[in-house]
Structures are given as C-alpha cells and as structure tokens.
Design a protein around this motif. Structure first.
Motif, PDB file in Angstrom:
ATOM      1  N   GLU A   1       0.827  -1.208   0.000  1.00  0.00           N
ATOM      2  CA  GLU A   1       0.000   0.000   0.000  1.00  0.00           C
ATOM      3  C   GLU A   1       0.863   1.261   0.000  1.00  0.00           C
ATOM      4  O   GLU A   1       0.588   2.210  -0.735  1.00  0.00           O
ATOM      5  CB  GLU A   1      -0.935   0.013   1.206  1.00  0.00           C
ATOM      6  CG  GLU A   1      -1.844   1.218   1.201  1.00  0.00           C
ATOM      7  CD  GLU A   1      -2.936   1.160   2.247  1.00  0.00           C
ATOM      8  OE1 GLU A   1      -3.563   2.213   2.455  1.00  0.00           O
ATOM      9  OE2 GLU A   1      -3.177   0.089   2.847  1.00  0.00           O
TER      10      GLU A   1
ATOM     11  N   MET B   1       2.189   1.754  -3.526  1.00  0.00           N
ATOM     12  CA  MET B   1       1.180   2.213  -4.474  1.00  0.00           C
ATOM     13  C   MET B   1       0.757   3.656  -4.189  1.00  0.00           C
ATOM     14  O   MET B   1       0.556   4.442  -5.106  1.00  0.00           O
ATOM     15  CB  MET B   1      -0.044   1.291  -4.455  1.00  0.00           C
ATOM     16  CG  MET B   1       0.236  -0.108  -4.999  1.00  0.00           C
ATOM     17  SD  MET B   1       0.924  -0.138  -6.671  1.00  0.00           S
ATOM     18  CE  MET B   1       2.695  -0.186  -6.348  1.00  0.00           C
TER      19      MET B   1
ATOM     20  N   THR C   1      -2.035  -6.924 -14.004  1.00  0.00           N
ATOM     21  CA  THR C   1      -1.763  -7.972 -13.029  1.00  0.00           C
ATOM     22  C   THR C   1      -2.271  -9.282 -13.618  1.00  0.00           C
ATOM     23  O   THR C   1      -3.290  -9.307 -14.319  1.00  0.00           O
ATOM     24  CB  THR C   1      -2.402  -7.657 -11.665  1.00  0.00           C
ATOM     25  OG1 THR C   1      -2.074  -8.699 -10.738  1.00  0.00           O
ATOM     26  CG2 THR C   1      -3.895  -7.493 -11.736  1.00  0.00           C
TER      27      THR C   1
ATOM     28  N   HIS D   1      -5.647  -8.682  -7.068  1.00  0.00           N
ATOM     29  CA  HIS D   1      -6.795  -7.942  -7.607  1.00  0.00           C
ATOM     30  C   HIS D   1      -7.570  -7.272  -6.478  1.00  0.00           C
ATOM     31  O   HIS D   1      -7.935  -6.091  -6.589  1.00  0.00           O
ATOM     32  CB  HIS D   1      -7.724  -8.876  -8.382  1.00  0.00           C
ATOM     33  CG  HIS D   1      -7.072  -9.532  -9.553  1.00  0.00           C
ATOM     34  ND1 HIS D   1      -7.708 -10.472 -10.318  1.00  0.00           N
ATOM     35  CD2 HIS D   1      -5.831  -9.408 -10.091  1.00  0.00           C
ATOM     36  CE1 HIS D   1      -6.907 -10.896 -11.270  1.00  0.00           C
ATOM     37  NE2 HIS D   1      -5.749 -10.268 -11.145  1.00  0.00           N
TER      38      HIS D   1
ATOM     39  N   TYR E   1      -5.557  -4.212  -5.211  1.00  0.00           N
ATOM     40  CA  TYR E   1      -5.627  -3.034  -6.080  1.00  0.00           C
ATOM     41  C   TYR E   1      -7.026  -2.406  -6.069  1.00  0.00           C
ATOM     42  O   TYR E   1      -7.153  -1.181  -6.068  1.00  0.00           O
ATOM     43  CB  TYR E   1      -5.204  -3.389  -7.508  1.00  0.00           C
ATOM     44  CG  TYR E   1      -3.733  -3.743  -7.613  1.00  0.00           C
ATOM     45  CD1 TYR E   1      -2.752  -2.858  -7.183  1.00  0.00           C
ATOM     46  CD2 TYR E   1      -3.320  -4.956  -8.141  1.00  0.00           C
ATOM     47  CE1 TYR E   1      -1.403  -3.172  -7.272  1.00  0.00           C
ATOM     48  CE2 TYR E   1      -1.975  -5.282  -8.242  1.00  0.00           C
ATOM     49  CZ  TYR E   1      -1.026  -4.381  -7.798  1.00  0.00           C
ATOM     50  OH  TYR E   1       0.304  -4.690  -7.884  1.00  0.00           O
ATOM     51  N   GLU E   2      -8.057  -3.233  -6.038  1.00  0.00           N
ATOM     52  CA  GLU E   2      -9.421  -2.696  -5.982  1.00  0.00           C
ATOM     53  C   GLU E   2      -9.647  -1.926  -4.691  1.00  0.00           C
ATOM     54  O   GLU E   2     -10.303  -0.882  -4.681  1.00  0.00           O
ATOM     55  CB  GLU E   2     -10.431  -3.821  -6.150  1.00  0.00           C
ATOM     56  CG  GLU E   2     -10.471  -4.341  -7.580  1.00  0.00           C
ATOM     57  CD  GLU E   2     -11.284  -5.608  -7.755  1.00  0.00           C
ATOM     58  OE1 GLU E   2     -11.567  -6.318  -6.745  1.00  0.00           O
ATOM     59  OE2 GLU E   2     -11.620  -5.916  -8.915  1.00  0.00           O
TER      60      GLU E   2
ATOM     61  N   PHE F   1      -8.372   1.016  -7.756  1.00  0.00           N
ATOM     62  CA  PHE F   1      -8.208   0.610  -9.149  1.00  0.00           C
ATOM     63  C   PHE F   1      -9.439  -0.162  -9.598  1.00  0.00           C
ATOM     64  O   PHE F   1     -10.066  -0.877  -8.804  1.00  0.00           O
ATOM     65  CB  PHE F   1      -6.954  -0.264  -9.313  1.00  0.00           C
ATOM     66  CG  PHE F   1      -5.668   0.498  -9.191  1.00  0.00           C
ATOM     67  CD1 PHE F   1      -5.034   1.003 -10.322  1.00  0.00           C
ATOM     68  CD2 PHE F   1      -5.088   0.717  -7.944  1.00  0.00           C
ATOM     69  CE1 PHE F   1      -3.844   1.712 -10.211  1.00  0.00           C
ATOM     70  CE2 PHE F   1      -3.904   1.423  -7.830  1.00  0.00           C
ATOM     71  CZ  PHE F   1      -3.277   1.925  -8.958  1.00  0.00           C
TER      72      PHE F   1
END
Length: 163
Positions: A114, A117, A136, A144, A147-148, A152
């Motif tokens: 985190e 990012m 990815t 996934h 990132y969500e 994202f």
C-alpha cells in the motif's frame, strides 16, 4: 504499583526511493520468488548477471522511468517500476504505468504494498498524470482485491504477445 517501561526505540519508517546498483541483488531475488502468476525467470546469481545492472542504468538515464524500492530497517522489502507515458491523445495527457510490483513474502499484509502504491499515485499526480494504470496476472486474485481496495478498477482486458 504499576510497572514502568522504558521507551521503545522505534525503527526508521518505511522509505520509498529509487533503486541503486547495490539494491539489485535483493530486487532480483524478490523478482525470482515463485509466486502466484509469477512467470519471470530471473537469475539471482551469484554472481548477478550484468544485464540487471545495464537495465537499471538505462532506467536511471530516463527521467520518465524509474525502478523503486521500499526499504524497511535498511532492508529492501519491496520493489516496483513506474513509467510515465506521454500521449498525443488525451489532449497530450500523461499516464503513469506501474509494473513488476513485488513485496517480500514475510512482510505481506503489513502495508508495504500500500505504501508503494500510494507513493506511485502521489508521484503520478505530481507529474501531471491523468491516470495510473497497471496490469496484473489474471490468476492473482489476492492482488486484484488489493488493487481494488486502493481504488483501481478492472476496466480493460489486457493482451500480450510474447516475443
């Protein structure tokens, strides 16, 4: 009477910085870790093949491309690449592309990914990007969800041609 405790020395905070040649053995070792969807075939040595140092030198020479490391307590615990892409489309807009995100398995779930990012997103804003994007592997369901959680969205289907 209550116990008195001495102040606990805190470790230096996690830092995100550009990778240096001295970081390469650890970065390549991270990239070589067998992982869900990891298709990379790295040679972590020793000795470390010269191709890695040559690649880092080319990246370092490009102001729109950077390999970054997350360092905790003097140890490299994560890495990723950030590339700024200049478009003519989108009214000459810029996009930040994140690639090759890896976190040391023993520290996953502790905020390293985190932090990396959020650093990348902040840098993209600083450089005037209108979007941050990444790819990815489809089998990396945990990635996934990660990132969500950061905002994202699965908006496109990626395609690759291996040469």
């Amino acid at each position: 009477m209550g116990r008195m405790s001495a102040p606990v020395a805190s470790s230096p905070p996690l830092t995100i910085r550009r990778a240096e040649q001295a970081d390469l053995p650890e970065v390549v070792r991270l990239f070589a870790i067998p992982d869900e969807g990891n298709l990379k075939r790295e040679d972590a040595g020793p000795p470390l093949p010269a191709c890695y140092g040559e690649a880092l030198a080319r990246i370092a020479d490009d102001p729109n491309n950077m390999l970054l490391v997350a360092v905790d307590g003097g140890q490299v615990v994560g890495a990723f690449q950030l590339t700024i892409i200049q478009y003519v489309a989108y009214m000459g807009g810029r996009v930040a592309m994140i690639e090759n995100v890896i976190v040391e398995p023993e520290v996953r779930g502790r905020g390293v990914g985190e932090a990396m990012m959020r650093w990348a997103i902040d840098e993209a804003r600083r450089r005037g990007c209108f979007r941050v994007q990444l790819t990815t592997n489809k089998v990396r369901e945990r990635a996934h969800r990660f990132y969500e959680r950061l905002g994202f969205v699965k908006s496109h289907e990626g395609m690759k041609l291996v040469l």
